[in-house]
Design an enzyme around this catalytic site. Sequence first.
Site, PDB file in Angstrom:
ATOM      1  N   THR A 105      -5.999  11.219  -2.863  1.00  0.00           N
ATOM      2  CA  THR A 105      -6.136  12.273  -1.851  1.00  0.00           C
ATOM      3  C   THR A 105      -6.421  13.622  -2.520  1.00  0.00           C
ATOM      4  O   THR A 105      -7.293  14.380  -2.100  1.00  0.00           O
ATOM      5  CB  THR A 105      -4.815  12.384  -1.043  1.00  0.00           C
ATOM      6  OG1 THR A 105      -4.506  11.093  -0.549  1.00  0.00           O
ATOM      7  CG2 THR A 105      -4.924  13.382   0.084  1.00  0.00           C
ATOM      8  N   ASP A 128       4.985   5.642  -4.648  1.00  0.00           N
ATOM      9  CA  ASP A 128       4.970   5.380  -6.097  1.00  0.00           C
ATOM     10  C   ASP A 128       5.704   6.422  -6.938  1.00  0.00           C
ATOM     11  O   ASP A 128       6.033   6.156  -8.098  1.00  0.00           O
ATOM     12  CB  ASP A 128       3.529   5.293  -6.597  1.00  0.00           C
ATOM     13  CG  ASP A 128       2.828   4.034  -6.118  1.00  0.00           C
ATOM     14  OD1 ASP A 128       3.503   3.166  -5.545  1.00  0.00           O
ATOM     15  OD2 ASP A 128       1.609   3.929  -6.321  1.00  0.00           O
TER      16      ASP A 128
HETATM   17  O1  F6P Z   1      -0.047   3.852  -3.805  1.00  0.00           O
HETATM   18  C1  F6P Z   1       0.854   3.191  -2.997  1.00  0.00           C
HETATM   19  C2  F6P Z   1       0.669   1.705  -3.097  1.00  0.00           C
HETATM   20  O2  F6P Z   1       1.600   1.096  -2.228  1.00  0.00           O
HETATM   21  C3  F6P Z   1       0.774   1.098  -4.501  1.00  0.00           C
HETATM   22  O3  F6P Z   1       2.097   0.939  -4.923  1.00  0.00           O
HETATM   23  C4  F6P Z   1       0.028  -0.201  -4.313  1.00  0.00           C
HETATM   24  O4  F6P Z   1      -0.471  -0.663  -5.532  1.00  0.00           O
HETATM   25  C5  F6P Z   1      -1.084   0.196  -3.392  1.00  0.00           C
HETATM   26  O5  F6P Z   1      -0.620   1.324  -2.662  1.00  0.00           O
HETATM   27  C6  F6P Z   1      -1.513  -0.880  -2.424  1.00  0.00           C
HETATM   28  O6  F6P Z   1      -2.588  -0.391  -1.690  1.00  0.00           O
HETATM   29  P1  F6P Z   1      -3.191  -1.083  -0.394  1.00  0.00           P
HETATM   30  O7  F6P Z   1      -2.219  -0.887   0.728  1.00  0.00           O
HETATM   31  O8  F6P Z   1      -4.472  -0.361  -0.164  1.00  0.00           O
HETATM   32  O9  F6P Z   1      -3.349  -2.519  -0.731  1.00  0.00           O
END
Ligand code: F6P
Length: 324
Positions: A105, A128
């Site tokens: 972002t 995270d």
């Molecule tokens: O950045 C947050 C997060 O939950 C990470 O921990 C994870 O790797 C990623 O997003 C998963 O992304 P998506 O929901 O796009 O699969």
Amino acid sequence: MKKIAVFTSGGDAPGMNACIRAIVRGAAYHGVEVFGIVRGYNGMIKGDIIPLNSQSVSNIIQRGGTILKSARSKEFMTAEGRKKAYDKLQELGIEGLVAIGGNGTFTGAEIFYNEFKIPTVGAPGTIDNDLYGTDYTIGFDTAVNTALDAVDKIRDTADSHDRVFFIEVMGRDSGYIAIQCAIAGGAESVMIPENLTSVDEISAILQKGFDKKKSSSIVIVAEGDEEGNAQIVAKKIKDKMGENLDIRVTTLGHIQRGGIPTASDRILASRLGLGALEGLLRGEKNVMAGVVNNQLIYTPFHDTITKKKPVSEDLIRMVEILST
Ligand code: F6P
């Protein structure tokens, strides 16, 4: 500044709604008109932008997810996409933005600012906790508690069956959720991207436990660990320690992204939302609001994106000592 807009982008995080609420109510307090951009940068490009007022954010402080929805926009990564987004903001006379999200972002926000000079202040929203410029990010505390609840439950069944469990938690590039879950859940070991723990070391720790008559063990694995995800690590351990080892793997996945935000997350989100808004109104731009040592500070997007926030060595050491 009389007209601003707020949006959420990237992976959602519990507490984002509390942050939106603080921005909208803060804007009303300061006599500033506020819009919500739906689905992050995609909504900016499409002009999916709605007026918000104090009532629009009633009864959301306790809700997970984001009422403004979220997306990871590919189109905003192109110059054409960003120009379309700029034109839509111009049509509505929007003079400033508050962006709630993480690394991706703020990378987008920095490029957008450099091209079109629309002042933007960020609020760190990601489970995270991997952003430089704030001790904690919105959603992290809730995600850790959600994961911990699962770890506690898995420990019951692991103990009943004398099993070794590898539990994978989220964190593509970051081991914050993993390390906190490992400490709070009393795990035997943890594997995180920031610190290389080899399969040999893990098997030595497990063996030591068996020698001391430990019947079950839990290893927390961050999804981004260098040795691989929990499935891969478990396979390597089985290959090394033998077929007889009774191993199970649980991947917690997106359950960690939802749910009712904890009190800590609601308070942090409210503070960061209001802090981001008031910073923007005072003339801050191209920065993220953060809380460091309980002080509200602003860090340039460039630093939040490029600098690494290390996991404290103390915490890593603590897992090692307390699991013996
Ligand atoms: O950045 C947050 C997060 O939950 C990470 O921990 C994870 O790797 C990623 O997003 C998963 O992304 P998506 O929901 O796009 O699969």
